[in-house]
Design a protein around this motif. Structure first.
Motif, PDB file in Angstrom:
ATOM      1  N   UNK A 191      -7.540  66.433  42.251  1.00  0.00           N
ATOM      2  CA  UNK A 191      -8.080  65.404  41.428  1.00  0.00           C
ATOM      3  C   UNK A 191      -8.792  65.850  40.042  1.00  0.00           C
ATOM      4  N   UNK A 192      -7.149  65.362  38.919  1.00  0.00           N
ATOM      5  CA  UNK A 192      -8.200  65.766  36.720  1.00  0.00           C
ATOM      6  C   UNK A 192      -8.107  64.354  36.572  1.00  0.00           C
ATOM      7  N   UNK A 193      -6.650  63.666  36.713  1.00  0.00           N
ATOM      8  CA  UNK A 193      -6.896  62.471  36.026  1.00  0.00           C
ATOM      9  C   UNK A 193      -7.188  60.727  36.759  1.00  0.00           C
ATOM     10  N   UNK A 194      -7.527  60.442  36.369  1.00  0.00           N
ATOM     11  CA  UNK A 194      -7.864  58.919  37.115  1.00  0.00           C
ATOM     12  C   UNK A 194      -7.165  57.464  36.984  1.00  0.00           C
ATOM     13  N   UNK A 195      -7.275  56.929  36.545  1.00  0.00           N
ATOM     14  CA  UNK A 195      -6.841  55.651  36.396  1.00  0.00           C
ATOM     15  C   UNK A 195      -7.236  54.927  34.712  1.00  0.00           C
ATOM     16  N   UNK A 196      -6.396  55.283  33.839  1.00  0.00           N
ATOM     17  CA  UNK A 196      -6.684  55.089  32.718  1.00  0.00           C
ATOM     18  C   UNK A 196      -6.758  55.941  31.525  1.00  0.00           C
ATOM     19  N   UNK A 197      -6.784  57.486  32.560  1.00  0.00           N
ATOM     20  CA  UNK A 197      -7.300  57.903  32.145  1.00  0.00           C
ATOM     21  C   UNK A 197      -6.098  59.168  30.687  1.00  0.00           C
ATOM     22  N   UNK A 198      -5.964  59.410  29.647  1.00  0.00           N
ATOM     23  CA  UNK A 198      -5.566  60.696  28.815  1.00  0.00           C
ATOM     24  C   UNK A 198      -5.776  62.061  28.962  1.00  0.00           C
ATOM     25  N   UNK A 199      -4.353  62.879  28.853  1.00  0.00           N
ATOM     26  CA  UNK A 199      -5.173  64.123  30.150  1.00  0.00           C
ATOM     27  C   UNK A 199      -4.340  64.914  28.660  1.00  0.00           C
ATOM     28  N   UNK A 257      -3.757  75.715  24.995  1.00  0.00           N
ATOM     29  CA  UNK A 257      -4.875  76.628  24.202  1.00  0.00           C
ATOM     30  C   UNK A 257      -5.605  77.272  25.701  1.00  0.00           C
ATOM     31  N   UNK A 258      -4.853  76.846  27.277  1.00  0.00           N
ATOM     32  CA  UNK A 258      -5.813  76.635  27.598  1.00  0.00           C
ATOM     33  C   UNK A 258      -7.721  76.247  28.539  1.00  0.00           C
ATOM     34  N   UNK A 259      -7.083  74.981  27.538  1.00  0.00           N
ATOM     35  CA  UNK A 259      -8.499  74.313  28.098  1.00  0.00           C
ATOM     36  C   UNK A 259      -7.785  72.495  28.340  1.00  0.00           C
ATOM     37  N   UNK A 260      -8.812  71.784  29.354  1.00  0.00           N
ATOM     38  CA  UNK A 260      -8.642  70.695  29.784  1.00  0.00           C
ATOM     39  C   UNK A 260      -8.989  69.836  28.798  1.00  0.00           C
ATOM     40  N   UNK A 261      -8.566  69.067  28.195  1.00  0.00           N
ATOM     41  CA  UNK A 261      -9.000  67.462  27.351  1.00  0.00           C
ATOM     42  C   UNK A 261      -8.779  66.545  28.539  1.00  0.00           C
ATOM     43  N   UNK A 262      -9.573  66.094  29.149  1.00  0.00           N
ATOM     44  CA  UNK A 262      -9.234  64.030  29.793  1.00  0.00           C
ATOM     45  C   UNK A 262     -10.275  63.189  28.630  1.00  0.00           C
ATOM     46  N   UNK A 263      -9.201  62.179  28.116  1.00  0.00           N
ATOM     47  CA  UNK A 263      -9.767  61.215  27.146  1.00  0.00           C
ATOM     48  C   UNK A 263     -10.058  61.789  25.860  1.00  0.00           C
ATOM     49  N   UNK A 264     -10.154  62.117  25.436  1.00  0.00           N
ATOM     50  CA  UNK A 264      -9.818  63.800  24.465  1.00  0.00           C
ATOM     51  C   UNK A 264     -11.772  64.878  24.315  1.00  0.00           C
ATOM     52  N   UNK A 265     -12.311  64.926  25.395  1.00  0.00           N
ATOM     53  CA  UNK A 265     -13.412  65.176  25.379  1.00  0.00           C
ATOM     54  C   UNK A 265     -13.080  66.706  26.423  1.00  0.00           C
ATOM     55  N   UNK A 266     -13.693  67.957  25.812  1.00  0.00           N
ATOM     56  CA  UNK A 266     -13.089  68.976  26.360  1.00  0.00           C
ATOM     57  C   UNK A 266     -13.953  69.286  27.899  1.00  0.00           C
ATOM     58  N   UNK A 267     -12.890  70.001  28.961  1.00  0.00           N
ATOM     59  CA  UNK A 267     -13.817  70.403  30.607  1.00  0.00           C
ATOM     60  C   UNK A 267     -13.263  71.527  30.887  1.00  0.00           C
ATOM     61  N   UNK A 268     -14.398  71.833  31.296  1.00  0.00           N
ATOM     62  CA  UNK A 268     -14.454  72.996  31.682  1.00  0.00           C
ATOM     63  C   UNK A 268     -13.921  73.605  33.469  1.00  0.00           C
ATOM     64  N   UNK A 269     -13.171  74.399  33.281  1.00  0.00           N
ATOM     65  CA  UNK A 269     -12.888  74.397  34.789  1.00  0.00           C
ATOM     66  C   UNK A 269     -13.359  75.610  35.685  1.00  0.00           C
ATOM     67  N   UNK A 270     -14.451  75.881  36.035  1.00  0.00           N
ATOM     68  CA  UNK A 270     -15.220  77.224  36.500  1.00  0.00           C
ATOM     69  C   UNK A 270     -14.247  77.324  37.612  1.00  0.00           C
ATOM     70  N   UNK A 271     -13.591  76.963  38.157  1.00  0.00           N
ATOM     71  CA  UNK A 271     -12.766  76.843  39.647  1.00  0.00           C
ATOM     72  C   UNK A 271     -11.620  78.440  39.288  1.00  0.00           C
TER      73      UNK A 271
END
Length: 181
Positions: A78-86, A90-104
Motif C-alpha cells: 500500500x503506497x497511496x492512501x485516500x487523498x494522497x497524490x502519488x 527518476x526512480x524516486x517516489x513522491x507522496x503529496x510532493x514529499x520524497x519517500x525512501x523505499x529501502x525494500x
C-alpha cells in the motif's frame, strides 16, 4: 446427574475452543501463499505468510485482496492512501510532493545493469486506468516491489477499501526467513 453436568461442560468447552480457533483462523492467523514474482525481493514464490483482517492498512503495509483480473488473492504494498497524490520521477517516489525512501527496493536497484530505472516515471494522472489527481476516498494505490514485473495500481487502478482482505504481519516459511514483517 453429575455425569450429565460433566458432559454438558465438556461440550461447552469444546464449542468455545472451536469458536476461538475459528476466530483466530479467520481474522488473525489467516495463511497466505505468495504466487508470482511481483513482490520480489521482499517475498518470493511459495513464501508462506500470515495476515490479519483486524487492522486497516497503513502506508507501506503489505495487503492482500482479490486480483481485479483473475479474482485470485494477490499481495501488494500500500503506497497511496485516500487523498494522497502519488508520482514517480527518476526512480524516486513522491507522496503529496514529499520524497519517500523505499529501502525494500535497494537490493533490486543495486542489481540493475541496463541503465533504466526500476520504476518508470508515472503520476496518478498518467496511469493507464484513469486521470485522478488524488487517491479517491475509500480506495488505496498499491504497487508490487518488483516494479518491472508487477501488475498493480498503475495497470488495474485503485483498490477498494472493502476489497482488502488483510494485512501481512508474519512470514512462517521459508524457515530461514521466519519473522514479523
Amino acid at each position: 446427574m453429575k455425569k450429565k453436568k460433566g458432559t454438558f461442560y465438556t461440550i461447552m468447552q469444546f464449542t468455545l475452543i472451536l469458536l476461538f480457533t475459528l476466530f483466530l483462523r479467520n481474522f488473525f492467523l489467516t495463511p497466505v501463499e505468495v504466487v508470482g514474482v511481483s513482490m520480489e525481493p521482499t517475498y518470493h514464490e511459495s513464501d508462506r505468510l500470515w495476515q490479519t483482517s483486524l487492522v486497516r492498512p497503513k502506508r507501506f503495509d503489505i495487503a492482500t485482496f482479490p486480483s481485479p483480473s483473475s479474482g485470485k488473492r494477490i499481495i501488494k504494498r500500500v503506497v497511496g492512501l485516500p487523498g494522497d497524490t502519488i508520482r514517480m520521477e527518476n526512480d524516486q517516489l513522491y507522496i503529496n510532493d514529499k520524497k519517500y525512501d523505499e529501502p525494500y527496493l535497494d537490493e533490486f536497484k543495486q542489481d540493475l545493469t541496463d541503465g533504466s530505472p526500476l520504476t518508470a516515471d508515472f503520476s496518478l494522472e498518467t496511469i493507464a486506468v484513469g486521470s485522478a489527481k488524488v487517491v479517491p476516498a475509500g480506495k488505496y494505490f498499491v504497487l508490487g516491489d518488483n516494479r518491472r514485473k508487477a501488475d498493480d495500481s498503475r495497470y488495474f487502478g485503485f483498490v477498494d477499501k472493502e476489497d482488502i482482505v488483510g494485512v501481512v504481519y508474519f512470514r512462517y516459511y521459508p524457515l530461514n526467513k521466519i519473522g514479523v514483517q
